[in-house]
Enzyme design. Sequence first.
Site, PDB file in Angstrom:
ATOM      1  N   THR A 256       0.782  -1.210  -0.179  1.00 31.07           N
ATOM      2  CA  THR A 256      -0.029  -0.011   0.141  1.00 31.07           C
ATOM      3  C   THR A 256       0.953   1.280   0.080  1.00 31.07           C
ATOM      4  O   THR A 256       0.371   2.369  -0.449  1.00 31.07           O
ATOM      5  CB  THR A 256      -0.923  -0.023   1.345  1.00 31.07           C
ATOM      6  OG1 THR A 256      -0.217  -0.134   2.347  1.00 31.07           O
ATOM      7  CG2 THR A 256      -2.068  -1.133   1.077  1.00 31.07           C
ATOM      8  N   CYS A 257       2.111   1.074   0.549  1.00 28.45           N
ATOM      9  CA  CYS A 257       3.060   2.369   0.581  1.00 28.45           C
ATOM     10  C   CYS A 257       3.270   2.746  -0.959  1.00 28.45           C
ATOM     11  O   CYS A 257       3.639   3.871  -0.907  1.00 28.45           O
ATOM     12  CB  CYS A 257       4.370   2.201   1.251  1.00 28.45           C
ATOM     13  SG  CYS A 257       5.102   0.685   0.875  1.00 28.45           S
TER      14      CYS A 257
END
Length: 289
Positions: A256-257
Site C-alpha cells: 500500500t505504501c
Amino acid sequence: ARQLVLDKYKFLGAVIGKALYEGVLVDAPFAQFFLGCCVGQLPEFNDLPTLDEDLYNGLVALKNYVVTQPGDEDEIYKVFGLDFTLTVRLRDGQRKTVLLVPQGDQIKVTAQNRLQYLDLIAQYKLDKQIAAPVRAFVAGLHTVIPETWMRLLFASPLELSRLLCGDSGAIDVRDWQRNTMYEGAFHAQGRMHPMVREFWDIVETELTEPQRQRLCRFATSCERPPLLGFAELNPRFCISGNNADDADSRLPSASTCVNLLKLPVYSSRQIMRDKLVTAIESNAGFDLS
C-alpha cells in the site's frame, strides 16, 4: 500523564497536516464538527448528530414537542423530567453531573427555555467536554499548515474531508483503469494482457461498490480515490503480475505504501475472481500473502 496524552493528540494533528500537505489520502472519516474546528468554525447544534445521533434525535424530540396544556409551564418538565444538568461518564466508569448553568440542578427545562437548553447541551458536548484534545490536535495541524491557510483554503468541513479522505462518490472504474501502470508479467502487454482484461471486467461488472471500495483500500490503504481521480494518486496505481508455478494457490497481495497490487497470473477467470474476493474480504493486514 494528561500532558503526554495531549502531546500525542498534537503529534497526530501534525501527521494529518503532513498528509494533507503532501496529498496523501487518509482512511479516517473524521466527524464534520471536528473538521469544522480545524478550519476555524465553531460547532453548533446541527453538528451534534456527527458526534451522537441518538442524543441529537432525543433533543430534536424535545424541541419539536407540542405543548398540549398552554397554561401549564411545567408540562415539558413533567414529560421529559429534565433540568439544566448533564450526566457524563468519566474514564474510570464513574458518572458525574455537570451543571450547564450555575444552579442548573434547580432550573427546570420548560417550553420557554428549552432552546437555551439545547444550545448548552450542544456547546458542552461539541466544545467544552473535548476542548483540550481538540485544541492540541489543531495546534499540531497548524504547525504544518498555518491557521490562516486553512481558513483561506477550506470554506467548509466537507471540502476538507474530501481533500483529506478522498471522493465519497462511486468509484470510476474506467478512470482507475486509465491511470494504472503494469509491471512484472503484465509489463509487455499492459492492459491488453488477457488476465488484466479479465481483472478489470471483474472489477467493473462482478464486484459490488462496497467490494470495489475494499479493493481500493486493499491496494492503496484508502477506500476512496483522490478528489480529482486516480490520476492524482501518488505513486501511480500499479498492478504487477507474478508467473509463479503455484499461482492458483496464492492470494493477491499489496504494497500500500506504493499503491501496488501484486496479482498472480491465474489459470482461469473464476479462480482470479474467487481469490480476489477472498483477499479483499479477509480484513487481513501484513499477514496476508
